[in-house]
Design an enzyme around this catalytic site. Sequence first.
Site, PDB file in Angstrom:
ATOM      1  N   ASP A 192      46.019  24.747  45.594  1.00 25.94           N
ATOM      2  CA  ASP A 192      44.840  24.338  44.834  1.00 25.94           C
ATOM      3  C   ASP A 192      44.692  25.167  43.565  1.00 25.94           C
ATOM      4  O   ASP A 192      45.253  26.264  43.436  1.00 25.94           O
ATOM      5  CB  ASP A 192      43.590  24.478  45.705  1.00 25.94           C
TER       6      ASP A 192
ATOM      7  N   ASP B   4      39.029  14.772  44.620  1.00 28.07           N
ATOM      8  CA  ASP B   4      38.113  15.248  45.662  1.00 28.07           C
ATOM      9  C   ASP B   4      37.152  14.155  46.104  1.00 28.07           C
ATOM     10  O   ASP B   4      36.446  14.319  47.098  1.00 28.07           O
ATOM     11  CB  ASP B   4      37.301  16.443  45.148  1.00 28.07           C
TER      12      ASP B   4
END
Length: 720
Positions: free
Chosen positions: A466, A536
């Site tokens: 990430d 997301d």
Amino acid sequence: MAIYVNKEQQMFHMQAGDTSYVIQIIDGYPVHAYWGRRLRADGNLEGLAPFTDKAFLDTTPQEFPQYGSGDFRSPAYQVQLEDGSRITELRYKGYEIMAGKPALEGLPSVYTESDDEADTLELELEDSYTGLSVRLRYTIFAGGAITRSARFANNGSGSLKLLRALSASVDLFGKSDYELLYLAGHWTREAHIQRRPLGPGGTSLGSRRGMSSHQHNPFAAVISPGTDEEHGEVYAMNLVYSGNFHAEAEVDAFGIVRLAVGVNPFDFAWMLEPGESFQTPEAVLVYSAEGLGGMSRAYHRLYRERLCRGAHRDRERPILVNNWEATYFSFTAEKIEKIAEAGAELGIELFVLDDGWFGKRDSDNSSLGDWFEDRRKLPDGLRDLAERINRRGLKFGLWFEPEMISPDSELYRAHPDWCLHVAGRRRTEARWQLVLDLSRQEVRDYLYESLARIFADVPIAYVKWDMNRGLTEIGSAAAPAERQQEIAHRYVLGLYELLERLTSAFPEILFESCASGGGRFDPGMLYYMPQTWTSDNTDAVERLKIQYGTSLIYPVSTIGAHVSAVPNHQVGRETPLKMRGEVAMSGNFGYELDLTKFSDEEKAEVKKQVEMYKEIRSLVQKGDLYRLRSPFAGNETAWMFVTEDRSEALVFFFRVLAKPNPAPEILRLQGIDKSFVYRIDGPDGMIGTFGGDRLLHAGLTVPRLEGDYASTWFRLTAVR
């Protein structure tokens, strides 16, 4: 596939698939003569390039435009000399043709596995006054895609400073009504398709965030009016790069469009001392005479087979469950094992432990950089947890955010100068974190050693990498003043070096890239990590647009797509589990919720989804994608996947809102063989047997759907 050289006319004709690209040397300048439908190799190509008056460079379609000697449009490069002047004049010096494709030093790029897959042309240009040399590299692939890059070298006696160094520039002429197509958005609404007419002046897009960004993808296409999925001409560029980029379409007074892409020149400079060189990232160019669908499939095949690498390139991707939206930071080893146990019962193959397992990470305000397990949550450690999950029949995956550092961390207290910063200036924190200075070798070594220690000790099959904020205060304590404007690019080069080391040392780990979702969904990352967490936002309705837009360039095998709980955590919408599953099955499939909370009815539905995806995933991940209905154009979305031999296909159809007394929905399919006869099965069994010609030209009637947020699917199998 070939490169033809007409020495008398000083012309280079690259030809492959349905594409030709022609360059001619005129008065010492490489001039762009043609890019489009394939031309005969033995045809007369003289006079293809208009406006080639040496005294009027402002209209000459230069292959690598320069500024300062008569062309007043946007240049491809700019160099500052020691005396402060910025005038150079690159002239043609020679050429070289090679079979195959050489790799780029320190940068990801499309590759070949045998020399017969591509041919490469290098043109050498030189400025005799300064000793600046530029090698323009073109590789044409059998399918017609072309890659371009430039390598600058200082062969003179004085220092040079690059102020602008783009990878590709093409002048398009012959029409005056082109349109520009690109992807734009923000966090949780990435990859929305944008389309606008081009008029006199420039239209630019790009990123100054240190990453390719949620806001714009490093892609731009000039298209003819009326272009759709099946029809129209497309001239597309996509940059194999993960940092600040710039793309521009500039229209001059004669309607010529200059389309260019490369490293963003904003706040960029690169010192070239005598003997030093600079390599630009690679741009991938695709021409399609078959609309956006033809462009997409050209990119998909190339990226799926010759950009993504490693052991997982050709493997089917596992069905996973990620605990993030199930637990966030609050979990125990027992809770994690219960979710894994539930996953095993449903047929899921991989469990991914997300954020919160390291340091003292109870929220997002601490511990980034402290890559050691939190024994409060995992008293027996990561290895024990992974082995317990393995015994349940699932592989184990782990989340990292290696590029970041928390001010509240042991690493920061030991090395406060390791972050990007400018001495004496405020350090901007986003999500209570700073960015590690990956331009520094000692920082990269620390990260490699920290992660490699875990990878070697714990049976990890998957890593989610990430990156949750952009770069600010872009400066390095280890760089001299005259090289501070190199740091944004050196950061990306450092990231690539780290990824090369890790993926080479641990080839069996499946790496997935993430940057708060799609903030770094670009070809540069796909070279190291064959899939990306697309957004997301896991709401099924929003994902229709996000996945549709992303598929414009990137193959479905790279698109991570999960089922999450309702109400959705990003938009609060409630959609049926069936639709959520079928949207997610149109990518790399998984779940991101608490499996232990499912009802018996939901468990039965999930089992069906998992079993179905195991049957179809090879087709979804490796088949040709055809987009049938756009979520940007209406209430319905449809797409289909077709095997290379056209013997099998899978169609998904989605409707957002119900309509009163609707007309029948008829889908005209694409990609199948009109001479085949296909058996069609749906969720409720066999629908019928139809000729491919009927399905292509007359279409297939979609059964009536009930209620909002409805979906269905069809499987086609050739029976003769």
